[in-house]
Design a protein around this motif. Structure first.
Motif, PDB file in Angstrom:
ATOM      1  N   ALA A 208       0.773  -1.211  -0.016  1.00 26.71           N
ATOM      2  CA  ALA A 208      -0.026   0.087  -0.109  1.00 26.71           C
ATOM      3  C   ALA A 208       0.892   1.255  -0.088  1.00 26.71           C
ATOM      4  O   ALA A 208       2.047   1.060   0.416  1.00 26.71           O
ATOM      5  N   GLY A 209       0.251   2.414  -0.427  1.00 27.06           N
ATOM      6  CA  GLY A 209       0.797   3.666  -0.323  1.00 27.06           C
ATOM      7  C   GLY A 209       0.859   4.223   1.050  1.00 27.06           C
ATOM      8  O   GLY A 209       0.329   3.657   1.772  1.00 27.06           O
ATOM      9  N   GLU A 210       1.577   5.201   1.201  1.00 28.89           N
ATOM     10  CA  GLU A 210       1.589   6.101   2.446  1.00 28.89           C
ATOM     11  C   GLU A 210       0.086   6.242   2.796  1.00 28.89           C
ATOM     12  O   GLU A 210      -0.347   6.072   4.093  1.00 28.89           O
ATOM     13  N   LYS A 211      -0.750   7.081   2.042  1.00 28.87           N
ATOM     14  CA  LYS A 211      -2.233   7.135   2.518  1.00 28.87           C
ATOM     15  C   LYS A 211      -3.007   6.133   2.864  1.00 28.87           C
ATOM     16  O   LYS A 211      -3.614   5.981   3.920  1.00 28.87           O
ATOM     17  N   GLU A 212      -2.885   5.164   2.107  1.00 29.64           N
ATOM     18  CA  GLU A 212      -3.515   3.794   2.288  1.00 29.64           C
ATOM     19  C   GLU A 212      -3.073   3.242   3.581  1.00 29.64           C
ATOM     20  O   GLU A 212      -3.821   2.543   4.263  1.00 29.64           O
ATOM     21  N   SER A 213      -1.910   3.157   3.601  1.00 27.84           N
ATOM     22  CA  SER A 213      -1.274   2.387   5.059  1.00 27.84           C
ATOM     23  C   SER A 213      -1.966   2.911   6.293  1.00 27.84           C
ATOM     24  O   SER A 213      -2.024   2.525   6.997  1.00 27.84           O
ATOM     25  N   LYS A 214      -2.139   4.270   6.206  1.00 24.04           N
ATOM     26  CA  LYS A 214      -2.431   5.269   7.436  1.00 24.04           C
ATOM     27  C   LYS A 214      -4.027   4.683   7.464  1.00 24.04           C
ATOM     28  O   LYS A 214      -4.543   4.593   8.895  1.00 24.04           O
ATOM     29  N   GLN A 215      -4.788   4.626   6.492  1.00 21.72           N
ATOM     30  CA  GLN A 215      -6.081   4.189   6.629  1.00 21.72           C
ATOM     31  C   GLN A 215      -6.102   2.710   7.163  1.00 21.72           C
ATOM     32  O   GLN A 215      -7.155   2.660   7.896  1.00 21.72           O
ATOM     33  N   LEU A 216      -5.237   1.810   6.511  1.00 20.63           N
ATOM     34  CA  LEU A 216      -5.495   0.664   7.124  1.00 20.63           C
ATOM     35  C   LEU A 216      -4.983   0.417   8.448  1.00 20.63           C
ATOM     36  O   LEU A 216      -5.719  -0.136   9.424  1.00 20.63           O
ATOM     37  N   SER A 217      -3.929   1.472   9.013  1.00 25.34           N
ATOM     38  CA  SER A 217      -3.889   1.326  10.537  1.00 25.34           C
ATOM     39  C   SER A 217      -4.872   1.794  11.438  1.00 25.34           C
ATOM     40  O   SER A 217      -5.183   1.019  12.327  1.00 25.34           O
TER      41      SER A 217
END
Length: 309
Positions: A208-217
């Motif tokens: 995942a990209g940075e933005k998507e990674s934060k959303q997953l977190s």
């Protein structure tokens, strides 16, 4: 919370008071101050430290620091006060440890029973109590400044008991059930690990990209809040809750919301940088778990529930 009669978990590793060297790395874990001192030493600050030490040796240590007889008397009084404070904190820490051991035991009883109903076995997490810093069994160094955390590498929850008091004094979230919520949230991460959700999350983050990674977190953290609510549902059915307990948990969830913390620290909120969810999101998912008390309604990865707030 009515916890006096609860059994105490045996899965508690008390490492409080164990000192360890600070890792010499930059970023995170509250190590900025140490790195700064090392850099200062390399840039000439060490020369002044050496001068101070020499002056102390020449002029007699305590006297050079403004002590004298009066200073020694003041130091004696200060030591007595410090000893009283230390004794009080030791007593508080002992009670806090006892409480967390009881809460952990309750989570073990609940999750073991639920897993058994589904034909699975539950391997409990270990609660590690430590002071200031700790070496984990798979997640590097942990710091009290980062707050309680779960390490999937060694299936352990790490808590510095100073956070117990910070909830009340710094985060304005008093009450024993506020801390029970914190522990239940971290145990929720262990449940995710037991169910294989943590592995799925880590694989998703890698691609995942940075933005998507934060959303997953955020979704991972909100699910842990949901699971904490599921345990609270069980605790109520067991007759363990007292008036105001759920409100204490909701206040704690509000206090550790990303928007609450960002507003307090920076005076503004940046939703795109969230990693745990807003106060409203965290409260909503805890309440959802408390309402349903099952695993069926906690799919934060595919369920829309206040993710834009």
């Amino acid at each position: 919370m009515k916890w006096d009669d609860l059994r105490r978990s045996k899965n508690v590793d008390d490492r409080r008071g164990q000192r360890m060297g600070r890792p010499s790395r930059s970023g995170g874990s509250g190590l900025g101050g140490l790195l700064g001192m090392l850099l200062l030493s390399r840039r000439g600050g060490g020369k002044w430290l050496l001068i101070i030490i020499i002056l102390m040796m020449l002029f007699g240590g305590g006297s050079f620091l403004g002590g004298g007889l009066g200073g020694q008397e003041g130091a004696s009084q200060e030591a007595q006060t410090s000893q009283q404070v230390e004794t009080s904190q030791t007593k508080a820490s002992s009670e806090e440890k006892d409480f967390l051991s009881a809460v952990l035991g309750s989570t073990e009883d609940f999750w073991s029973g639920l897993f058994e109903e589904q034909g699975q076995s539950y391997d409990p997490a270990t609660l590690v109590l430590y002071t200031d810093q700790v070496q984990t069994g798979g997640c590097g160094f942990g710091s009290a400044q980062a707050g309680p955390f779960y390490c999937p590498g060694d299936q352990s929850v790490y808590i510095d008991l100073s956070f117990y008091r910070e909830l009340k004094d710094r985060y304005q979230a008093p009450g024993d059930f506020a801390m029970a919520y914190v522990l239940a949230h971290e145990v929720g991460h262990h449940i995710q690990n037991e169910l294989g959700i943590m592995d799925q999350y880590q694989r998703a983050v890698q691609s995942a990209g940075e933005k998507e990674s934060k959303q997953l977190s955020v979704r991972l953290e909100l699910q842990a809040d949901y699971l904490a609510g599921v345990w609270a549902h069980y605790a109520e059915n067991q007759g363990l809750l007292e008036a105001g307990d759920i409100q204490e948990a909701l206040q704690a969830a509000n206090a550790v919301g990303d928007d609450t913390l960002q507003e307090a620290a920076y005076g503004q909120v940046v939703p795109d940088s969230f990693t745990h969810g807003s106060a409203q999101q965290r409260q909503a998912w805890f309440e959802r778990g408390y309402k349903y008390g099952d695993l069926d309604h906690g799919d934060t990865f595919n369920t829309y529930l206040d993710f834009e707030k």
